[in-house]
Scaffold this motif. Sequence first.
Motif, PDB file in Angstrom:
ATOM      1  N   GLU A  59       0.823  -1.208   0.000  1.00  0.00           N
ATOM      2  CA  GLU A  59       0.000   0.000   0.000  1.00  0.00           C
ATOM      3  C   GLU A  59       0.862   1.265   0.000  1.00  0.00           C
ATOM      4  O   GLU A  59       0.513   2.266  -0.628  1.00  0.00           O
ATOM      5  CB  GLU A  59      -0.927  -0.013   1.215  1.00  0.00           C
ATOM      6  N   LEU A  60       1.997   1.241   0.682  1.00  0.00           N
ATOM      7  CA  LEU A  60       2.909   2.380   0.704  1.00  0.00           C
ATOM      8  C   LEU A  60       3.415   2.681  -0.703  1.00  0.00           C
ATOM      9  O   LEU A  60       3.436   3.837  -1.130  1.00  0.00           O
ATOM     10  CB  LEU A  60       4.079   2.095   1.645  1.00  0.00           C
ATOM     11  N   LEU A  61       3.787   1.645  -1.424  1.00  0.00           N
ATOM     12  CA  LEU A  61       4.285   1.819  -2.786  1.00  0.00           C
ATOM     13  C   LEU A  61       3.176   2.327  -3.704  1.00  0.00           C
ATOM     14  O   LEU A  61       3.390   3.231  -4.514  1.00  0.00           O
ATOM     15  CB  LEU A  61       4.854   0.491  -3.306  1.00  0.00           C
ATOM     16  N   SER A 102       6.380   3.943 -14.288  1.00  0.00           N
ATOM     17  CA  SER A 102       5.755   2.929 -15.144  1.00  0.00           C
ATOM     18  C   SER A 102       6.224   1.522 -14.747  1.00  0.00           C
ATOM     19  O   SER A 102       5.429   0.570 -14.796  1.00  0.00           O
ATOM     20  CB  SER A 102       6.051   3.200 -16.617  1.00  0.00           C
ATOM     21  N   ASP A 103       7.476   1.381 -14.335  1.00  0.00           N
ATOM     22  CA  ASP A 103       7.972   0.082 -13.872  1.00  0.00           C
ATOM     23  C   ASP A 103       7.265  -0.336 -12.584  1.00  0.00           C
ATOM     24  O   ASP A 103       6.900  -1.502 -12.414  1.00  0.00           O
ATOM     25  CB  ASP A 103       9.482   0.121 -13.632  1.00  0.00           C
ATOM     26  N   ILE A 104       7.078   0.618 -11.682  1.00  0.00           N
ATOM     27  CA  ILE A 104       6.386   0.315 -10.425  1.00  0.00           C
ATOM     28  C   ILE A 104       4.928  -0.027 -10.691  1.00  0.00           C
ATOM     29  O   ILE A 104       4.397  -0.986 -10.119  1.00  0.00           O
ATOM     30  CB  ILE A 104       6.515   1.495  -9.436  1.00  0.00           C
ATOM     31  N   ARG A 105       4.277   0.721 -11.573  1.00  0.00           N
ATOM     32  CA  ARG A 105       2.872   0.428 -11.898  1.00  0.00           C
ATOM     33  C   ARG A 105       2.720  -0.972 -12.499  1.00  0.00           C
ATOM     34  O   ARG A 105       1.799  -1.696 -12.174  1.00  0.00           O
ATOM     35  CB  ARG A 105       2.322   1.478 -12.864  1.00  0.00           C
ATOM     36  N   ARG A 106       3.639  -1.340 -13.385  1.00  0.00           N
ATOM     37  CA  ARG A 106       3.596  -2.669 -13.995  1.00  0.00           C
ATOM     38  C   ARG A 106       3.767  -3.756 -12.927  1.00  0.00           C
ATOM     39  O   ARG A 106       3.037  -4.740 -12.903  1.00  0.00           O
ATOM     40  CB  ARG A 106       4.675  -2.792 -15.084  1.00  0.00           C
ATOM     41  N   LEU A 108       3.104  -3.469  -9.673  1.00  0.00           N
ATOM     42  CA  LEU A 108       1.908  -3.481  -8.819  1.00  0.00           C
ATOM     43  C   LEU A 108       0.718  -4.118  -9.528  1.00  0.00           C
ATOM     44  O   LEU A 108      -0.086  -4.802  -8.894  1.00  0.00           O
ATOM     45  CB  LEU A 108       1.573  -2.064  -8.350  1.00  0.00           C
ATOM     46  N   GLN A 109       0.593  -3.917 -10.818  1.00  0.00           N
ATOM     47  CA  GLN A 109      -0.483  -4.561 -11.576  1.00  0.00           C
ATOM     48  C   GLN A 109      -0.350  -6.077 -11.510  1.00  0.00           C
ATOM     49  O   GLN A 109      -1.323  -6.792 -11.310  1.00  0.00           O
ATOM     50  CB  GLN A 109      -0.481  -4.089 -13.034  1.00  0.00           C
TER      51      GLN A 109
END
Length: 138
Positions: A59-61, A102-106, A108-109
């Motif tokens: 959740e923090l990320l 974008s790397d973090i979003r990928r 987390l997805q």
Amino acid sequence: MSIVIEQSVEARLVAAAPRMQSIPATLHYDRSDPFAVRMTFPAPATLEGVEVCWTFARELLTTGLEEPVGHGDVRVRPYGYDRTVLEFHAPEGTAVVHVHSSDIRRFLQRTTELVPVGLEHLQRDLDHDLAELLRDAR
């Protein structure tokens, strides 16, 4: 059953020098610990010459992609266009790295596909965890 997601990311270390050094890092998510993510830096990228791993809330990320969050050892905030700043605070000092959002979003997805947000508690085997605690208490 444990299923682990790992994703390599390029982190840019913010230092006193004007040019930021690029260092490899790996984001980890393990379904057996569904609330947490880990970020690991290999030994050559650390001052101590040993692998360093930070564990913090998924959740923090997630929140840190949109707004500053964190008051403890790990803090996350957005920075400019498609960058996220992660700060790691330790007694030895503070490391600040930039990672492509974008790397973090990928990442987390992928974790959300494995364990949807809000359903993390269903991944825990409370009977097993309780048995482990009681075994250690003897």
